[in-house]
Design an enzyme around this catalytic site. Structure first.
Site, PDB file in Angstrom:
ATOM      1  N   HIS A  80       0.847  -1.196   0.000  1.00 56.84           N
ATOM      2  CA  HIS A  80       0.000   0.000   0.000  1.00 56.84           C
ATOM      3  C   HIS A  80       0.877   1.239   0.000  1.00 56.84           C
ATOM      4  O   HIS A  80       1.945   1.260   0.630  1.00 56.84           O
ATOM      5  CB  HIS A  80      -0.979  -0.004   1.173  1.00 56.84           C
ATOM      6  CG  HIS A  80      -0.362  -0.052   2.542  1.00 56.84           C
ATOM      7  ND1 HIS A  80       0.072   1.075   3.193  1.00 56.84           N
ATOM      8  CD2 HIS A  80      -0.115  -1.083   3.389  1.00 56.84           C
ATOM      9  CE1 HIS A  80       0.554   0.731   4.387  1.00 56.84           C
ATOM     10  NE2 HIS A  80       0.456  -0.580   4.527  1.00 56.84           N
ATOM     11  N   ASP A  82      -0.236   4.287   0.953  1.00 57.72           N
ATOM     12  CA  ASP A  82      -0.648   5.270   1.959  1.00 57.72           C
ATOM     13  C   ASP A  82       0.071   5.005   3.281  1.00 57.72           C
ATOM     14  O   ASP A  82       0.606   3.912   3.508  1.00 57.72           O
ATOM     15  CB  ASP A  82      -2.166   5.241   2.153  1.00 57.72           C
ATOM     16  CG  ASP A  82      -2.701   3.870   2.555  1.00 57.72           C
ATOM     17  OD1 ASP A  82      -2.169   2.856   2.060  1.00 57.72           O
ATOM     18  OD2 ASP A  82      -3.629   3.808   3.383  1.00 57.72           O
ATOM     19  N   GLU A 144      -5.123   1.488   2.270  1.00 55.63           N
ATOM     20  CA  GLU A 144      -5.077   0.289   3.113  1.00 55.63           C
ATOM     21  C   GLU A 144      -5.262   0.649   4.571  1.00 55.63           C
ATOM     22  O   GLU A 144      -5.853  -0.095   5.345  1.00 55.63           O
ATOM     23  CB  GLU A 144      -3.733  -0.442   2.918  1.00 55.63           C
ATOM     24  CG  GLU A 144      -3.666  -1.824   3.552  1.00 55.63           C
ATOM     25  CD  GLU A 144      -3.237  -1.831   5.016  1.00 55.63           C
ATOM     26  OE1 GLU A 144      -3.466  -2.846   5.695  1.00 55.63           O
ATOM     27  OE2 GLU A 144      -2.677  -0.828   5.488  1.00 55.63           O
ATOM     28  N   GLU A 145      -4.729   1.812   4.961  1.00 52.76           N
ATOM     29  CA  GLU A 145      -4.764   2.205   6.373  1.00 52.76           C
ATOM     30  C   GLU A 145      -6.113   2.775   6.800  1.00 52.76           C
ATOM     31  O   GLU A 145      -6.302   3.117   7.961  1.00 52.76           O
ATOM     32  CB  GLU A 145      -3.662   3.227   6.665  1.00 52.76           C
ATOM     33  CG  GLU A 145      -2.242   2.747   6.379  1.00 52.76           C
ATOM     34  CD  GLU A 145      -1.726   1.749   7.420  1.00 52.76           C
ATOM     35  OE1 GLU A 145      -2.514   1.302   8.270  1.00 52.76           O
ATOM     36  OE2 GLU A 145      -0.530   1.414   7.354  1.00 52.76           O
ATOM     37  N   GLU A 169       4.175  -6.116   3.872  1.00 54.22           N
ATOM     38  CA  GLU A 169       3.902  -5.509   5.179  1.00 54.22           C
ATOM     39  C   GLU A 169       4.989  -5.936   6.159  1.00 54.22           C
ATOM     40  O   GLU A 169       5.620  -6.981   5.987  1.00 54.22           O
ATOM     41  CB  GLU A 169       2.535  -5.990   5.707  1.00 54.22           C
ATOM     42  CG  GLU A 169       1.334  -5.492   4.924  1.00 54.22           C
ATOM     43  CD  GLU A 169       0.889  -4.093   5.320  1.00 54.22           C
ATOM     44  OE1 GLU A 169       1.644  -3.391   6.019  1.00 54.22           O
ATOM     45  OE2 GLU A 169      -0.215  -3.712   4.909  1.00 54.22           O
TER      46      GLU A 169
HETATM   47 ZN   LIG Z   1       0.846  -1.528   6.344  1.00 50.94          ZN
END
Ligand SMILES: [Zn+2]
Length: 386
Positions: A80, A82, A144-145, A169
């Protein structure tokens, strides 16, 4: 091939320098388009085919699907773009200015998880489309966050398709094939307010909620008795009563009460089924009481993820890292990639302890091993045998 560390650091610096906070609070929310465009530019220069996919209903936000090679199957390297919001006053530096000290790279998104993109691109550097029996796909998402709108848009569009996926991640370079899901639900009980001196003047939502809570805790016990997975540190599904609000004054019968719960299901537990059960039990408890109730999801929910232990990506990553695949407590976009048909593994250079913290950093000594690992995965899963 050796890893060009200075080049990689420069790329990480450029990614970190572009603010791309996402938040359910509009006050903090920013777009990610500039990060996507930067990545698209880099991979296009390296001969990949890059597609920027704007996210419907989310101006300034987009996903990137960049492909090297072609055909069915293939390996997605995903992340991601973001970051979470940050508390500037607790940072000892500018969060958007990558700083190298004590053998660490400090900056917002170093660990979670902009740096991964630079490492993934470096891992594929030098590969020509003709080297590949199956494509390598770089996938960069938005939100994603916060809302997971980026991953959801991909599922809606049915893209990308591939056989395997690695999401970078922060796992401290240990493979992870399972995580719990997450649901946050508001339970409302509606009654009738009235003067406290005469109970017949109202129907107390608070007293109804007392019975509802009793039933929810009984349900939790049943769920925990029925579901257990020893791979998780907390081996049972959890259900937390997180917030309650109801009534206004001691001398008034409480007319409305709201309870917010957080439920973390294990793999195999279906979110829609859980929500249905919660609704049914609520109706059952309130039946005949003069109260009515409803359940409102606070966000669509994130399913749990489980990739089979014998999946090729799991086996390859276990061999290369020397670690058996684990289960973690945090959620990812993995369930969405699984819905798209990919065997998905979570494996990245950062540490979850540093994520979402002031002075977030990535240890410098993770860079070369990560690039080597990704290069090996690409070689084993995509490169045409010589
Ligand atoms: Zn993450």
């Amino acid at each position: 091939m050796t890893t060009r560390v200075p080049k990689v650091l420069q790329m990480i610096g450029e990614l970190v320098a572009i603010p791309s906070v996402s938040s359910v609070n509009p006050k903090f929310d920013q777009g990610n388009r500039a990060v996507i465009d930067l990545l698209a530019g880099w991979v296009t220069d390296l001969g990949w085919t890059a597609e920027v996919l704007p996210i419907p209903g989310h101006p300034g936000k987009a996903n990137l699907i960049a492909t090297l090679g072609q055909g069915p199957g293939g390996l997605v390297l995903a992340g991601h773009t973001d970051t979470v919001p940050f508390d500037a006053q607790y940072w000892s530096q500018d969060p958007f200015q990558l700083a190298e000290r004590d053998n660490r790279l400090y900056g917002l998104g170093t660990s979670d998880m902009k740096a991964f993109f630079a490492l993934a691109i470096e891992a594929a550097a030098g590969l020509q489309p003709t080297d590949l029996a199956e494509p390598v796909i770089l996938l960069a998402t938005a939100d994603e966050e916060s809302s997971m709108a980026g991953a959801q848009a991909l599922v809606d569009q049915g893209r990308p398709r591939a056989r395997h996926a690695v999401i970078g991640e922060p796992t401290g370079l240990r493979p992870v094939r399972m995580h719990k899901g997450m649901m946050m639900e508001a339970v409302h009980v509606h009654g009738h307010s009235g003067h406290s001196s005469d109970p017949s003047l109202g129907v107390s939502a608070l007293e109804g909620m007392h019975r509802v809570i009793g039933d929810i805790l009984a349900w939790r016990g049943e769920l925990q008795a029925a579901h257990r997975d020893p791979l998780f540190r907390v081996p049972v599904p959890t259900l937390n009563l997180g917030r309650i609000e109801g009534g206004d004054n001691p001398n008034r019968i409480c007319g409305d009460c709201e309870l917010q719960i957080d439920l973390r299901p294990l793999p195999g537990m279906d979110l829609a089924e859980l929500r249905d059960t919660l609704r049914r039990r609520l109706q059952g408890v309130l039946e005949g009481s003069g109260l009515h109730g409803d359940v409102e999801p606070l966000f669509p929910g994130l399913p749990a993820m489980e990739t089979p232990a014998d999946a090729a990506i799991v086996q390859a990553a276990e061999r290369l890292t020397g670690h058996a695949a684990e289960a973690v407590a945090f959620g990812t976009e993995g369930p969405f990639l699984q819905q798209l048909g990919m065997d998905t593994l979570i494996l990245g250079p950062g540490d979850i302890d540093q994520a979402h913290q002031p002075d977030e950093f990535l240890a410098l000594d993770r860079i070369t091993p990560t690039v080597d690992l990704l290069r090996q995965l690409v070689r084993q899963l995509c490169v045409r045998p010589q």
